[in-house]
Design a protein around this motif. Structure first.
Motif, mmCIF file in Angstrom:
data_model
loop_
_atom_site.group_PDB
_atom_site.id
_atom_site.type_symbol
_atom_site.label_atom_id
_atom_site.label_comp_id
_atom_site.label_asym_id
_atom_site.label_seq_id
_atom_site.Cartn_x
_atom_site.Cartn_y
_atom_site.Cartn_z
ATOM 1 N N VAL A 34 0.871 -1.183 0.000
ATOM 2 C CA VAL A 34 0.000 0.000 0.000
ATOM 3 C C VAL A 34 0.902 1.225 0.000
ATOM 4 O O VAL A 34 1.881 1.273 0.741
ATOM 5 C CB VAL A 34 -0.904 -0.010 1.252
ATOM 6 C CG1 VAL A 34 -1.774 1.235 1.314
ATOM 7 C CG2 VAL A 34 -1.751 -1.277 1.275
ATOM 8 N N CYS A 35 0.560 2.196 -0.832
ATOM 9 C CA CYS A 35 1.421 3.371 -0.998
ATOM 10 C C CYS A 35 0.589 4.636 -0.841
ATOM 11 O O CYS A 35 -0.606 4.642 -1.133
ATOM 12 C CB CYS A 35 2.051 3.322 -2.389
ATOM 13 S SG CYS A 35 3.036 4.763 -2.808
ATOM 14 N N ARG A 36 1.246 5.710 -0.417
ATOM 15 C CA ARG A 36 0.538 6.986 -0.285
ATOM 16 C C ARG A 36 -0.086 7.429 -1.602
ATOM 17 O O ARG A 36 -1.110 8.091 -1.621
ATOM 18 C CB ARG A 36 1.490 8.058 0.252
ATOM 19 C CG ARG A 36 0.854 9.406 0.461
ATOM 20 C CD ARG A 36 1.567 10.241 1.493
ATOM 21 N NE ARG A 36 1.497 9.656 2.816
ATOM 22 C CZ ARG A 36 0.465 9.816 3.655
ATOM 23 N NH1 ARG A 36 -0.577 10.525 3.304
ATOM 24 N NH2 ARG A 36 0.471 9.243 4.828
ATOM 25 N N THR A 37 0.533 7.045 -2.711
ATOM 26 C CA THR A 37 -0.026 7.373 -4.024
ATOM 27 C C THR A 37 -1.448 6.814 -4.166
ATOM 28 O O THR A 37 -2.290 7.415 -4.835
ATOM 29 C CB THR A 37 0.902 6.828 -5.131
ATOM 30 O OG1 THR A 37 2.173 7.469 -4.999
ATOM 31 C CG2 THR A 37 0.349 7.081 -6.518
ATOM 32 N N ASP A 38 -1.705 5.681 -3.534
ATOM 33 C CA ASP A 38 -3.061 5.109 -3.591
ATOM 34 C C ASP A 38 -4.064 6.062 -2.929
ATOM 35 O O ASP A 38 -5.213 6.168 -3.370
ATOM 36 C CB ASP A 38 -3.108 3.737 -2.908
ATOM 37 C CG ASP A 38 -2.104 2.761 -3.516
ATOM 38 O OD1 ASP A 38 -1.764 2.920 -4.705
ATOM 39 O OD2 ASP A 38 -1.657 1.852 -2.799
ATOM 40 N N GLY A 56 -2.952 -0.266 -6.649
ATOM 41 C CA GLY A 56 -1.931 -1.200 -6.176
ATOM 42 C C GLY A 56 -0.786 -1.334 -7.152
ATOM 43 O O GLY A 56 -0.964 -1.846 -8.264
ATOM 44 N N HIS A 57 0.397 -0.860 -6.766
ATOM 45 C CA HIS A 57 1.535 -0.889 -7.693
ATOM 46 C C HIS A 57 2.803 -1.408 -7.025
ATOM 47 O O HIS A 57 3.899 -1.026 -7.399
ATOM 48 C CB HIS A 57 1.758 0.508 -8.284
ATOM 49 C CG HIS A 57 1.980 1.567 -7.251
ATOM 50 N ND1 HIS A 57 0.950 2.317 -6.734
ATOM 51 C CD2 HIS A 57 3.089 1.984 -6.617
ATOM 52 C CE1 HIS A 57 1.431 3.156 -5.835
ATOM 53 N NE2 HIS A 57 2.725 2.978 -5.733
ATOM 54 N N GLN A 58 2.641 -2.268 -6.035
ATOM 55 C CA GLN A 58 3.803 -2.979 -5.459
ATOM 56 C C GLN A 58 3.392 -4.437 -5.397
ATOM 57 O O GLN A 58 3.129 -4.991 -4.340
ATOM 58 C CB GLN A 58 4.127 -2.443 -4.065
ATOM 59 C CG GLN A 58 4.342 -0.933 -4.042
ATOM 60 C CD GLN A 58 4.778 -0.419 -2.669
ATOM 61 O OE1 GLN A 58 5.957 -0.462 -2.327
ATOM 62 N NE2 GLN A 58 3.839 0.062 -1.881
ATOM 63 N N LEU A 143 9.012 -2.482 -3.727
ATOM 64 C CA LEU A 143 8.697 -2.178 -5.126
ATOM 65 C C LEU A 143 8.288 -0.737 -5.383
ATOM 66 O O LEU A 143 8.251 -0.306 -6.520
ATOM 67 C CB LEU A 143 7.619 -3.143 -5.633
ATOM 68 C CG LEU A 143 8.178 -4.551 -5.875
ATOM 69 C CD1 LEU A 143 7.083 -5.590 -5.922
ATOM 70 C CD2 LEU A 143 8.991 -4.568 -7.169
ATOM 71 N N CYS A 144 7.942 0.019 -4.332
ATOM 72 C CA CYS A 144 7.743 1.463 -4.553
ATOM 73 C C CYS A 144 8.416 2.253 -3.452
ATOM 74 O O CYS A 144 9.272 3.086 -3.717
ATOM 75 C CB CYS A 144 6.268 1.837 -4.654
ATOM 76 S SG CYS A 144 6.066 3.591 -5.045
ATOM 77 N N ALA A 145 8.035 1.978 -2.211
ATOM 78 C CA ALA A 145 8.669 2.673 -1.095
ATOM 79 C C ALA A 145 10.187 2.510 -1.218
ATOM 80 O O ALA A 145 10.941 3.469 -1.049
ATOM 81 C CB ALA A 145 8.168 2.098 0.228
HETATM 82 ZN ZN LIG Z 1 3.999 4.117 -4.655
#
Ligand SMILES: [Zn+2]
Ligand SMILES: [Zn+2]
Length: 330
Positions: A34-38, A56-58, A143-145
């Motif tokens: 889970v990313c802040r971008t979400d 969802g991108h990780q 994968l993102c962080a």
């Molecule tokens: Zn992200």
């Protein structure tokens, strides 16, 4: 879990399993960070959102079907799918090694349905083998962080004293990398957030404090992971002459006006956008050498909204990971 309208919430929908087109792979998802971008997506802080979209991108999962023309990946192989889902491959940016800036880039969980699902498809050229020493759940936040955080840290050059503003998923990974590189880490949190400050201390930060504090010695560089524009002038006050403030997020509230004297002395402010596949290859090779350890909180897929709420409220230490099926961390 589908975002069907501005503001959400995400809705559980049953859909047919997608089919991999030419050049794509079908992935059975085992974890998705889970990313802040979400949250920016949910809050319509990103332009041109198309609905419905699966965020969802990780994404971590296994290839269960390969489209025609895919030779780089095999069925059964574990792969990771990051934010960068595709680029044009021939524009000036792509030709120049800066595919992260491609105007025709497509992004996972934004233009392409992402990993808040049991299955997804991905362009095989933008999916990566993952270091084997990690379990599916713990590798997801890399994968993102991890990746875009690593790109942000690289923009700090040879800075020895580095400040991180916003001590969430990215900072908890990047602190480990920065220390391993021989840097000293200063952690800035929401004012009074003693839990986050204790978390940063536990990871080896030399100093922790509130985001409006001036550190005991001037920093060589600062990375802002939080989405608050007022941190830019605050960070400029914390860095020395010639230092850099790197804005690592995709969205930020407006930056308040500040005197030119804060920028004077060859200080600079810059953003970091997306990632290149080279960033991914470099970081995924480096992470097990550090070795980076992620601290995660796992949520079942149906509780994606709870995960997002917890992230928004600052209730997490480290990263949130969504898992479609119950699985024990390796
Ligand atoms: Zn992200
Ligand atoms: Zn391009």
């Amino acid at each position: 879990m589908v975002l069907e309208k501005p503001g959400g919430p995400l809705v559980l929908r049953e859909r047919p399993v997608p089919v991999s087109a030419d050049g794509e792979v079908l992935i059975e998802v085992s974890a998705c960070g889970v990313c802040r971008t979400d949250l920016h997506l949910l809050d319509t802080e990103l332009p041109d959102i198309r609905y419905p979209i699966v965020p969802g991108h990780q994404i971590v999962g296994r290839v269960v079907e390969t489209g025609s023309g895919v030779h780089s990946l095999k069925c059964g192989q574990r792969v990771g799918v990051p934010w960068l889902g595709g680029t044009c491959g021939h524009c000036g940016y792509c030709a120049d090694g800066r595919e992260n800036l491609c105007d025709a880039a497509r992004f996972t969980g934004y233009q392409i349905d992402g990993g808040y699902a049991t299955h997804c498809v991905a362009d095989a050229r933008y999916a990566f083998a993952l270091p084997e020493t990690y379990g599916d759940l713990e590798v997801a936040p890399l994968l993102c962080a991890g990746l875009i955080g690593y790109r942000s840290l690289r923009m700090c050059g040879d800075a020895r004293r580095v400040g991180f503003y916003g001590f969430g998923a990215a900072a908890h990974i990047l602190t480990q990398v920065a220390l391993w590189q021989g840097r000293t880490v200063f952690a800035f949190t929401r004012p009074g957030d003693l839990r986050a400050q204790a978390f940063a201390t536990g990871l080896g930060a030399a100093w922790v404090g509130d985001s409006d504090a001036i550190p005991p010695e001037p920093l060589d560089a600062a990375v802002i992971f939080a989405a608050a524009g007022e941190l830019v002038p605050a960070a400029l006050k914390a860095i020395r002459k010639g230092g850099t403030v790197v804005c690592g997020g995709i969205h930020m509230s407006d930056i308040p006006r500040f005197p030119y004297s804060s920028l004077w002395g060859e200080r600079s402010v810059r953003s970091v956008a997306n990632l290149t596949r080279r960033d991914a290859e470099e970081f995924l090779a480096l992470a097990p050498r550090v070795p980076v350890r992620t601290q995660i909180t796992v949520y079942p897929l149906e509780q994606a909204n709870t995960a997002l709420d917890d992230l928004r409220a600052g209730r997490l230490s480290g990263a949130a990971v969504i898992a479609p099926r119950q699985e024990s961390s390796a």
